[in-house]
Design a protein around this motif. Structure first.
Motif, PDB file in Angstrom:
ATOM      1  N   HIS A  48      -1.276   3.382  -4.105  1.00  0.00           N
ATOM      2  CA  HIS A  48      -1.550   3.627  -2.513  1.00  0.00           C
ATOM      3  C   HIS A  48      -2.712   2.922  -1.983  1.00  0.00           C
ATOM      4  O   HIS A  48      -3.131   2.308  -0.744  1.00  0.00           O
TER       5      HIS A  48
ATOM      6  N   SER B 165       0.889  -0.469   3.906  1.00  0.00           N
ATOM      7  CA  SER B 165       0.522   0.831   4.973  1.00  0.00           C
ATOM      8  C   SER B 165       1.433   1.321   4.162  1.00  0.00           C
ATOM      9  O   SER B 165       2.582   1.951   4.733  1.00  0.00           O
ATOM     10  N   PRO B 166       0.999   2.685   3.343  1.00  0.00           N
ATOM     11  CA  PRO B 166       1.350   3.348   2.534  1.00  0.00           C
ATOM     12  C   PRO B 166       2.125   4.424   3.674  1.00  0.00           C
ATOM     13  O   PRO B 166       1.176   4.952   4.066  1.00  0.00           O
ATOM     14  N   MET B 167       2.871   5.369   2.873  1.00  0.00           N
ATOM     15  CA  MET B 167       3.664   6.239   4.011  1.00  0.00           C
ATOM     16  C   MET B 167       4.433   7.139   1.942  1.00  0.00           C
ATOM     17  O   MET B 167       4.907   6.710   1.522  1.00  0.00           O
TER      18      MET B 167
ATOM     19  N   ASP C 136      -9.778   0.658   6.757  1.00  0.00           N
ATOM     20  CA  ASP C 136      -8.641   1.363   6.485  1.00  0.00           C
ATOM     21  C   ASP C 136      -8.683   2.205   6.142  1.00  0.00           C
ATOM     22  O   ASP C 136      -9.720   3.305   5.877  1.00  0.00           O
TER      23      ASP C 136
ATOM     24  N   SER D 104      -3.893   3.790   8.684  1.00  0.00           N
ATOM     25  CA  SER D 104      -3.167   2.546   8.463  1.00  0.00           C
ATOM     26  C   SER D 104      -2.177   2.843   6.988  1.00  0.00           C
ATOM     27  O   SER D 104      -1.295   1.729   6.824  1.00  0.00           O
ATOM     28  N   GLY D 105      -2.045   3.881   6.349  1.00  0.00           N
ATOM     29  CA  GLY D 105      -1.661   4.756   6.415  1.00  0.00           C
ATOM     30  C   GLY D 105      -0.956   6.510   6.001  1.00  0.00           C
ATOM     31  O   GLY D 105      -2.014   7.544   6.956  1.00  0.00           O
ATOM     32  N   TYR D 106      -0.241   7.047   5.735  1.00  0.00           N
ATOM     33  CA  TYR D 106      -0.046   8.535   5.699  1.00  0.00           C
ATOM     34  C   TYR D 106       0.580   9.645   4.325  1.00  0.00           C
ATOM     35  O   TYR D 106       1.536   8.803   3.944  1.00  0.00           O
TER      36      TYR D 106
ATOM     37  N   ILE E 287      -5.983   5.784   5.247  1.00  0.00           N
ATOM     38  CA  ILE E 287      -5.350   7.153   4.834  1.00  0.00           C
ATOM     39  C   ILE E 287      -5.355   8.328   5.234  1.00  0.00           C
ATOM     40  O   ILE E 287      -6.044   9.060   4.555  1.00  0.00           O
TER      41      ILE E 287
ATOM     42  N   GLU F 117      -2.510  -0.742  -2.130  1.00  0.00           N
ATOM     43  CA  GLU F 117      -1.982  -0.594  -1.311  1.00  0.00           C
ATOM     44  C   GLU F 117      -2.067  -1.600  -0.119  1.00  0.00           C
ATOM     45  O   GLU F 117      -2.321  -2.105   0.911  1.00  0.00           O
ATOM     46  N   VAL F 118      -3.632  -0.224  -0.045  1.00  0.00           N
ATOM     47  CA  VAL F 118      -4.111  -0.981   1.803  1.00  0.00           C
ATOM     48  C   VAL F 118      -4.924  -1.431   1.745  1.00  0.00           C
ATOM     49  O   VAL F 118      -4.976  -1.957   2.277  1.00  0.00           O
TER      50      VAL F 118
END
Length: 209
Positions: free
Chosen positions: A119, A128-130, A82, A104-106, A84, A122-123
């Motif tokens: 976050h 998928s944290p944003m 994963d 998976s996140g941004y 980010i 979470e991932v």
């Protein structure tokens, strides 16, 4: 029962930011910074499917290959990893290229440290944290994809659907008839139709007007 530890790698060329992130992660229960890298090439050489790294925090502006390129490579090498993106870049191209590369996140770098840990968890758990600003940009972009017409073209089509002719539309919108015809030509092209009736029917069906 002890909390499962999330093993994290950091790819960040700014020494101060990299060290700060390491301190935050290692100082928080349930989190461990396994590696930190100043560039993408170092990350590529060190990270493998056997590295026991769960989450990578990836900057975009790196010396040499960009974080987006490194993300793409790492996802091919370690599909379950994963990643980010943690960056200052908030433009549409950077966001979508990162997600297409496999992120998976941004998140933006001004993310609160406590929120960053949330976050990461979470991932790790499949999310998928944003950053809220990034999520808004994505939503707006999807809306734009749904409606290919510009605001002005949409307004022209609405008036045509009410039975106004070219000259009446031009008068209402304070445009020249030639400009209205250009808008209509663009509408036909974007909706892949050839007549006013087809354009109105398709726009109503797709709830564009």
């Amino acid at each position: 029962m002890s909390q499962e530890t999330i093993h994290i790698a950091i790819v960040e060329d700014d020494n101060e930011i990299r060290q700060t992130l390491t301190l935050i992660i290692d100082g928080s229960q349930g989190f461990s910074c396994k590696h930190s890298f100043p560039d993408g090439e170092a990350a590529i050489n060190a990270i493998s499917a056997d590295s026991r790294i769960d989450v990578v925090l990836m900057d975009i502006d790196l010396p040499g290959k960009s974080g987006i390129d490194i993300t793409r490579y790492l996802k091919l090498k370690c599909p379950d990893l994963d990643i980010i993106m943690l960056t200052v870049q908030s433009d549409d191209d950077s966001i979508f290229e990162s997600l297409c590369a496999g992120a998976s996140g941004y998140l933006l770098k001004d993310t609160n440290p406590a929120d960053l840990l949330v976050h990461i968890k979470e991932v790790f758990n499949g999310g998928s944290p944003m950053s809220s600003h990034i999520a808004r940009r994505i939503i707006n972009s999807f809306r734009a994809l749904k409606n290919p017409l510009s605001d002005r073209e949409t307004e022209v089509l609405k008036m045509l659907s009410k039975g106004l002719n070219y000259k009446e539309v031009a008068s209402e919108m304070i445009l020249s008839p030639h400009t209205v015809k250009t808008h209509i030509k663009n509408i036909y092209s974007k909706l892949h139709v050839n007549t006013r009736a087809e354009a109105i029917h398709k726009a109503l069906k797709q709830k564009l007007i």
